[in-house]
Motif scaffolding. Structure first.
Motif, PDB file in Angstrom:
ATOM      1  N   ILE A 113      40.795  46.458  47.901  1.00  0.00           N
ATOM      2  CA  ILE A 113      41.952  47.250  47.481  1.00  0.00           C
ATOM      3  C   ILE A 113      42.018  48.570  48.251  1.00  0.00           C
ATOM      4  O   ILE A 113      43.109  49.050  48.603  1.00  0.00           O
ATOM      5  N   SER A 114      40.870  49.164  48.517  1.00  0.00           N
ATOM      6  CA  SER A 114      40.830  50.442  49.238  1.00  0.00           C
ATOM      7  C   SER A 114      41.077  50.275  50.732  1.00  0.00           C
ATOM      8  O   SER A 114      41.148  51.263  51.465  1.00  0.00           O
ATOM      9  N   GLY A 115      41.178  49.025  51.190  1.00  0.00           N
ATOM     10  CA  GLY A 115      41.491  48.775  52.596  1.00  0.00           C
ATOM     11  C   GLY A 115      40.311  48.853  53.534  1.00  0.00           C
ATOM     12  O   GLY A 115      40.503  48.949  54.758  1.00  0.00           O
ATOM     13  N   GLU A 116      39.110  48.820  53.003  1.00  0.00           N
ATOM     14  CA  GLU A 116      37.923  48.881  53.853  1.00  0.00           C
ATOM     15  C   GLU A 116      37.451  47.481  54.235  1.00  0.00           C
ATOM     16  O   GLU A 116      37.742  46.511  53.546  1.00  0.00           O
ATOM     17  N   ARG A 117      36.725  47.407  55.342  1.00  0.00           N
ATOM     18  CA  ARG A 117      36.121  46.132  55.724  1.00  0.00           C
ATOM     19  C   ARG A 117      35.016  45.783  54.738  1.00  0.00           C
ATOM     20  O   ARG A 117      34.266  46.657  54.287  1.00  0.00           O
TER      21      ARG A 117
ATOM     22  N   GLU B 234      36.544  39.315  59.458  1.00  0.00           N
ATOM     23  CA  GLU B 234      37.373  40.170  60.313  1.00  0.00           C
ATOM     24  C   GLU B 234      38.806  39.646  60.351  1.00  0.00           C
ATOM     25  O   GLU B 234      39.773  40.419  60.273  1.00  0.00           O
ATOM     26  N   ALA B 235      38.939  38.322  60.469  1.00  0.00           N
ATOM     27  CA  ALA B 235      40.281  37.722  60.447  1.00  0.00           C
ATOM     28  C   ALA B 235      40.939  37.944  59.090  1.00  0.00           C
ATOM     29  O   ALA B 235      42.140  38.250  59.005  1.00  0.00           O
ATOM     30  N   LEU B 236      40.161  37.806  58.012  1.00  0.00           N
ATOM     31  CA  LEU B 236      40.695  38.020  56.664  1.00  0.00           C
ATOM     32  C   LEU B 236      41.163  39.453  56.488  1.00  0.00           C
ATOM     33  O   LEU B 236      42.209  39.710  55.870  1.00  0.00           O
ATOM     34  N   TYR B 237      40.417  40.396  57.055  1.00  0.00           N
ATOM     35  CA  TYR B 237      40.772  41.809  56.959  1.00  0.00           C
ATOM     36  C   TYR B 237      42.138  42.101  57.583  1.00  0.00           C
ATOM     37  O   TYR B 237      42.874  42.976  57.121  1.00  0.00           O
ATOM     38  N   HIS B 238      42.473  41.344  58.617  1.00  0.00           N
ATOM     39  CA  HIS B 238      43.733  41.576  59.338  1.00  0.00           C
ATOM     40  C   HIS B 238      44.896  40.760  58.776  1.00  0.00           C
ATOM     41  O   HIS B 238      45.948  40.684  59.423  1.00  0.00           O
ATOM     42  N   THR B 239      44.734  40.170  57.605  1.00  0.00           N
ATOM     43  CA  THR B 239      45.844  39.414  56.997  1.00  0.00           C
ATOM     44  C   THR B 239      46.778  40.299  56.180  1.00  0.00           C
ATOM     45  O   THR B 239      47.699  39.796  55.536  1.00  0.00           O
ATOM     46  N   GLY B 240      46.531  41.602  56.187  1.00  0.00           N
ATOM     47  CA  GLY B 240      47.431  42.528  55.504  1.00  0.00           C
ATOM     48  C   GLY B 240      47.315  42.458  53.994  1.00  0.00           C
ATOM     49  O   GLY B 240      46.219  42.534  53.429  1.00  0.00           O
ATOM     50  N   TYR B 241      48.464  42.300  53.318  1.00  0.00           N
ATOM     51  CA  TYR B 241      48.455  42.362  51.855  1.00  0.00           C
ATOM     52  C   TYR B 241      47.766  41.156  51.210  1.00  0.00           C
ATOM     53  O   TYR B 241      47.437  41.192  50.023  1.00  0.00           O
ATOM     54  N   TYR B 242      47.508  40.086  51.968  1.00  0.00           N
ATOM     55  CA  TYR B 242      46.736  38.973  51.410  1.00  0.00           C
ATOM     56  C   TYR B 242      45.307  39.427  51.107  1.00  0.00           C
ATOM     57  O   TYR B 242      44.731  39.064  50.077  1.00  0.00           O
ATOM     58  N   TYR B 243      44.749  40.237  51.996  1.00  0.00           N
ATOM     59  CA  TYR B 243      43.406  40.797  51.801  1.00  0.00           C
ATOM     60  C   TYR B 243      43.370  41.652  50.533  1.00  0.00           C
ATOM     61  O   TYR B 243      42.449  41.545  49.709  1.00  0.00           O
TER      62      TYR B 243
ATOM     63  N   PHE C 177      45.525  41.433  48.040  1.00  0.00           N
ATOM     64  CA  PHE C 177      45.788  40.544  46.902  1.00  0.00           C
ATOM     65  C   PHE C 177      44.498  39.939  46.359  1.00  0.00           C
ATOM     66  O   PHE C 177      44.296  39.861  45.139  1.00  0.00           O
ATOM     67  N   ILE C 178      43.615  39.505  47.249  1.00  0.00           N
ATOM     68  CA  ILE C 178      42.336  38.945  46.814  1.00  0.00           C
ATOM     69  C   ILE C 178      41.546  39.986  46.027  1.00  0.00           C
ATOM     70  O   ILE C 178      40.929  39.682  45.003  1.00  0.00           O
ATOM     71  N   GLY C 179      41.580  41.231  46.502  1.00  0.00           N
ATOM     72  CA  GLY C 179      40.886  42.310  45.804  1.00  0.00           C
ATOM     73  C   GLY C 179      41.422  42.515  44.397  1.00  0.00           C
ATOM     74  O   GLY C 179      40.650  42.656  43.435  1.00  0.00           O
ATOM     75  N   TYR C 180      42.747  42.538  44.255  1.00  0.00           N
ATOM     76  CA  TYR C 180      43.348  42.701  42.924  1.00  0.00           C
ATOM     77  C   TYR C 180      43.006  41.517  42.018  1.00  0.00           C
ATOM     78  O   TYR C 180      42.756  41.692  40.817  1.00  0.00           O
ATOM     79  N   ALA C 181      42.972  40.319  42.583  1.00  0.00           N
ATOM     80  CA  ALA C 181      42.624  39.131  41.791  1.00  0.00           C
ATOM     81  C   ALA C 181      41.186  39.222  41.286  1.00  0.00           C
ATOM     82  O   ALA C 181      40.884  38.867  40.144  1.00  0.00           O
ATOM     83  N   GLN C 182      40.284  39.704  42.140  1.00  0.00           N
ATOM     84  CA  GLN C 182      38.885  39.853  41.731  1.00  0.00           C
ATOM     85  C   GLN C 182      38.742  40.920  40.638  1.00  0.00           C
ATOM     86  O   GLN C 182      37.998  40.720  39.666  1.00  0.00           O
ATOM     87  N   ILE C 183      39.425  42.042  40.798  1.00  0.00           N
ATOM     88  CA  ILE C 183      39.374  43.096  39.786  1.00  0.00           C
ATOM     89  C   ILE C 183      39.952  42.604  38.466  1.00  0.00           C
ATOM     90  O   ILE C 183      39.383  42.847  37.384  1.00  0.00           O
ATOM     91  N   LEU C 184      41.064  41.882  38.525  1.00  0.00           N
ATOM     92  CA  LEU C 184      41.694  41.368  37.308  1.00  0.00           C
ATOM     93  C   LEU C 184      40.773  40.391  36.591  1.00  0.00           C
ATOM     94  O   LEU C 184      40.610  40.450  35.369  1.00  0.00           O
ATOM     95  N   ALA C 185      40.148  39.483  37.352  1.00  0.00           N
ATOM     96  CA  ALA C 185      39.224  38.522  36.750  1.00  0.00           C
ATOM     97  C   ALA C 185      38.063  39.239  36.065  1.00  0.00           C
ATOM     98  O   ALA C 185      37.648  38.876  34.955  1.00  0.00           O
ATOM     99  N   ALA C 186      37.535  40.286  36.716  1.00  0.00           N
ATOM    100  CA  ALA C 186      36.420  41.043  36.141  1.00  0.00           C
ATOM    101  C   ALA C 186      36.834  41.764  34.857  1.00  0.00           C
ATOM    102  O   ALA C 186      36.096  41.749  33.862  1.00  0.00           O
ATOM    103  N   LEU C 187      38.007  42.375  34.857  1.00  0.00           N
ATOM    104  CA  LEU C 187      38.475  43.100  33.676  1.00  0.00           C
ATOM    105  C   LEU C 187      38.740  42.154  32.514  1.00  0.00           C
ATOM    106  O   LEU C 187      38.449  42.473  31.352  1.00  0.00           O
TER     107      LEU C 187
END
Length: 237
Positions: free
Chosen positions: A43-47, A62-71, A73-83
């Motif tokens: 979510i913070s945009g870091e590698r 590295e390729a995943l990092y360059h997918t833009g908002y898909y990267y 989105f995965i972060g938000y999904a992980q945070i949501l699952a944890a919460l």
């Protein structure tokens, strides 16, 4: 006796044990910790890692990092699952969201032989399945069984030694399997990769494998094929 009735009785017996309840709480919190930090990084945009791009997992991330908002989105999904796992009323929903994400990570780790999650990812998959079994009374209605009324729980303080022995055995079995399933790993650096060459079937071929991965950026399967051919050539001599 119907299968559904047997499962209900087993579930009631397990849920009534306080030690099993403690273990379930620990499992939930461990899974929460596993995704909170990973999700925050995305979510913070870091590698997510500093692995070299030539390393198979590093190349993928590295390729995943360059997918833009898909990267992201995965972060938000992980945070949501944890919460969702933190709240007792939403544990099942959180687990159902968590499981496909961690299963994907598990398959990826096995496919590219990434040591960083070669042990933890399979254990996290097992933990999710355990949580679904713990909440069998909530998910049983999607299973193709006849469903009798849920049985009343009777408090049980007896320590389930056989269950925890099974947990330890599972941990050891998974650990032994993932550390012995591959005879060659790309490892995270060239130096670390070459450390395994002394014990390999073909030390020189192993070094070529490591150089192919970390210096030439070769495909993992291509590098493995080169190594296997070197081993076969040694056997013919």
């Amino acid at each position: 006796m119907r299968l559904s009735q047997r499962l209900d009785e087993l579930h009631a017996k397990v849920r009534s044990n306080k030690w099993m309840g403690y273990f379930t709480t620990f499992t939930r919190l461990a899974l929460v910790a596993g995704f909170l930090m990973a999700g925050y990084v995305k979510i913070s945009g870091e590698r997510f890692t500093d692995l070299h791009n030539n390393q198979p997992m590093g190349h993928f991330l590295e390729a995943l990092y360059h997918t833009g908002y898909y990267y992201t989105f995965i972060g938000y999904a992980q945070i949501l699952a944890a919460l969702l796992l933190l709240v007792p009323r939403t544990v099942v929903l959180g687990t159902l969201l968590y499981l496909p994400i961690i299963l994907n990570i598990c398959i990826l780790s096995l496919a590219v032989r990434f040591e960083g999650s070669l042990l933890t990812a399979p254990l996290m998959v097992i933990a999710c399945i355990y949580l679904l079994c713990w909440h069998y009374d909530r998910i049983k209605y999607i299973l193709p069984f006849n469903h009798p009324p849920t049985l009343q729980l009777v408090k049980d303080d007896k320590f389930p030694k056989w269950f925890f022995a099974g947990v330890l055995a599972t941990f050891l079995a998974v650990g032994f399997t993932v550390t012995h399933i591959y005879n060659l790993l790309p490892r995270n650096t060239l130096k670390y990769c070459e450390k395994q060459c002394a014990d390999s079937a073909n030390p020189e071929g192993c070094k070529i494998f490591c150089e192919g991965i970390h210096q030439k950026g070769q495909d993992l399967n291509k590098s493995l094929d080169i190594y296997e051919r070197a081993v076969q050539n040694d056997k013919r001599k």
